[in-house]
Motif scaffolding. Sequence first.
Motif, short mmCIF file in Angstrom:
data_model
loop_
_atom_site.label_atom_id
_atom_site.label_comp_id
_atom_site.label_asym_id
_atom_site.label_seq_id
_atom_site.Cartn_x
_atom_site.Cartn_y
_atom_site.Cartn_z
N SER A 37 0.81 3.86 -3.16
CA SER A 37 0.33 5.23 -2.96
C SER A 37 1.18 6.24 -3.72
O SER A 37 0.72 7.35 -4.01
CB SER A 37 0.33 5.56 -1.46
OG SER A 37 1.66 5.55 -0.95
N GLU A 38 2.40 5.86 -4.06
CA GLU A 38 3.29 6.77 -4.78
C GLU A 38 3.44 6.41 -6.26
O GLU A 38 3.91 7.24 -7.04
CB GLU A 38 4.67 6.75 -4.13
CG GLU A 38 4.67 7.18 -2.66
CD GLU A 38 6.05 7.09 -2.03
OE1 GLU A 38 6.97 6.63 -2.75
OE2 GLU A 38 6.22 7.47 -0.86
N HIS A 73 -3.65 1.17 -5.56
CA HIS A 73 -3.69 1.53 -4.15
C HIS A 73 -5.14 1.65 -3.68
O HIS A 73 -5.50 1.17 -2.60
CB HIS A 73 -2.94 2.84 -3.93
CG HIS A 73 -3.00 3.32 -2.51
ND1 HIS A 73 -4.00 4.15 -2.05
CD2 HIS A 73 -2.19 3.06 -1.45
CE1 HIS A 73 -3.80 4.40 -0.77
NE2 HIS A 73 -2.70 3.76 -0.38
N TYR A 74 -5.96 2.31 -4.49
CA TYR A 74 -7.36 2.49 -4.13
C TYR A 74 -8.07 1.13 -4.04
O TYR A 74 -8.84 0.88 -3.09
CB TYR A 74 -8.04 3.37 -5.18
CG TYR A 74 -9.50 3.64 -4.91
CD1 TYR A 74 -9.90 4.49 -3.89
CD2 TYR A 74 -10.48 3.04 -5.69
CE1 TYR A 74 -11.24 4.73 -3.65
CE2 TYR A 74 -11.82 3.28 -5.46
CZ TYR A 74 -12.20 4.13 -4.44
OH TYR A 74 -13.53 4.37 -4.20
N HIS A 114 -6.70 -0.89 -0.94
CA HIS A 114 -7.17 -0.27 0.30
C HIS A 114 -8.61 -0.67 0.59
O HIS A 114 -8.96 -1.06 1.73
CB HIS A 114 -7.04 1.25 0.20
CG HIS A 114 -7.47 1.96 1.43
ND1 HIS A 114 -8.78 2.33 1.67
CD2 HIS A 114 -6.76 2.39 2.52
CE1 HIS A 114 -8.88 2.94 2.82
NE2 HIS A 114 -7.67 2.99 3.36
N ARG A 134 -7.48 9.06 -7.94
CA ARG A 134 -6.47 8.02 -7.83
C ARG A 134 -5.89 7.62 -9.17
O ARG A 134 -5.46 6.49 -9.33
CB ARG A 134 -7.06 6.79 -7.14
CG ARG A 134 -7.63 7.04 -5.75
CD ARG A 134 -6.55 7.53 -4.79
NE ARG A 134 -7.09 7.74 -3.47
CZ ARG A 134 -6.86 6.96 -2.42
NH1 ARG A 134 -6.11 5.90 -2.57
NH2 ARG A 134 -7.37 7.23 -1.26
N GLY A 136 -2.05 4.85 -8.35
CA GLY A 136 -3.19 5.25 -7.54
C GLY A 136 -4.36 4.30 -7.63
O GLY A 136 -5.05 4.05 -6.63
N LEU A 190 0.83 -1.21 0.00
CA LEU A 190 0.00 0.00 0.00
C LEU A 190 0.86 1.26 0.00
O LEU A 190 0.55 2.24 -0.69
CB LEU A 190 -0.93 0.00 1.22
CG LEU A 190 -2.18 -0.88 1.12
CD1 LEU A 190 -2.88 -0.95 2.47
CD2 LEU A 190 -3.13 -0.34 0.06
N ASN A 191 1.94 1.22 0.74
CA ASN A 191 2.84 2.38 0.80
C ASN A 191 3.47 2.64 -0.57
O ASN A 191 3.56 3.79 -1.02
CB ASN A 191 3.91 2.15 1.86
CG ASN A 191 4.77 3.36 2.07
OD1 ASN A 191 4.33 4.50 1.91
ND2 ASN A 191 6.03 3.13 2.43
#
Length: 201
Positions: free
Chosen positions: A81-82, A88-89, A92, A128, A85, A77-78
């Motif tokens: 996030s970079e 990550h979405y 999450h 995202r 997107g 996830l970390n």
Amino acid sequence: MLLTRSSSQTHIQRPSATTATPRLRQCWAGAPRHDQGTQHRGRHGTPPGAVGRTAYSVETQRLLKCILTRQAIKTTLNYLSETNGELHYFLHNYWAERPLAVDPSVDADDWLVQLAATPWTKVQDPRRSSVVSAASEAAVMNGEREVSPREVAERIMRLREHIAKEMAEDLARVPADNTEVLKRTLSKTFTASEVQPPQVL
């Protein structure tokens, strides 16, 4: 050797080392003993003193996998996030809906199988987008951006393997840590005895 008979069975009495002949003592010295040099094997080929797989060790293995997988999810996830997107979405939300608890009854591998078997999923969050363009943002707004859950699962498994190697190195240092604990304990004991004078009765 001497044979002594009893009412139930015949016993073989082994002469003592002092009464045995030199040749017999030499044979005894060269013959392997069951308690030295050889071990009886059990039904599954393990020595009788070896620790087998118990219910407790199976629970510990599951707990360890849950911890490794959860840490891999957090790290993924970390990273996402970079870098991505949409992924990550998706991850999450997936983890929020299907949390992976640290529990011996939970199988982390089953959690990953369910994730990898999830079909392609559309992401509908315009904030995202991993591709900065008006077209990509419009596609996300319209729910046209799809992500691959299998790709997410593969990322998690790669990170889990990497974390497992790091943990194996830490676990290999446990014997040295035990020795250090004993040294610190002895040092603390001697220091306490020097600080506190003996009581005179």
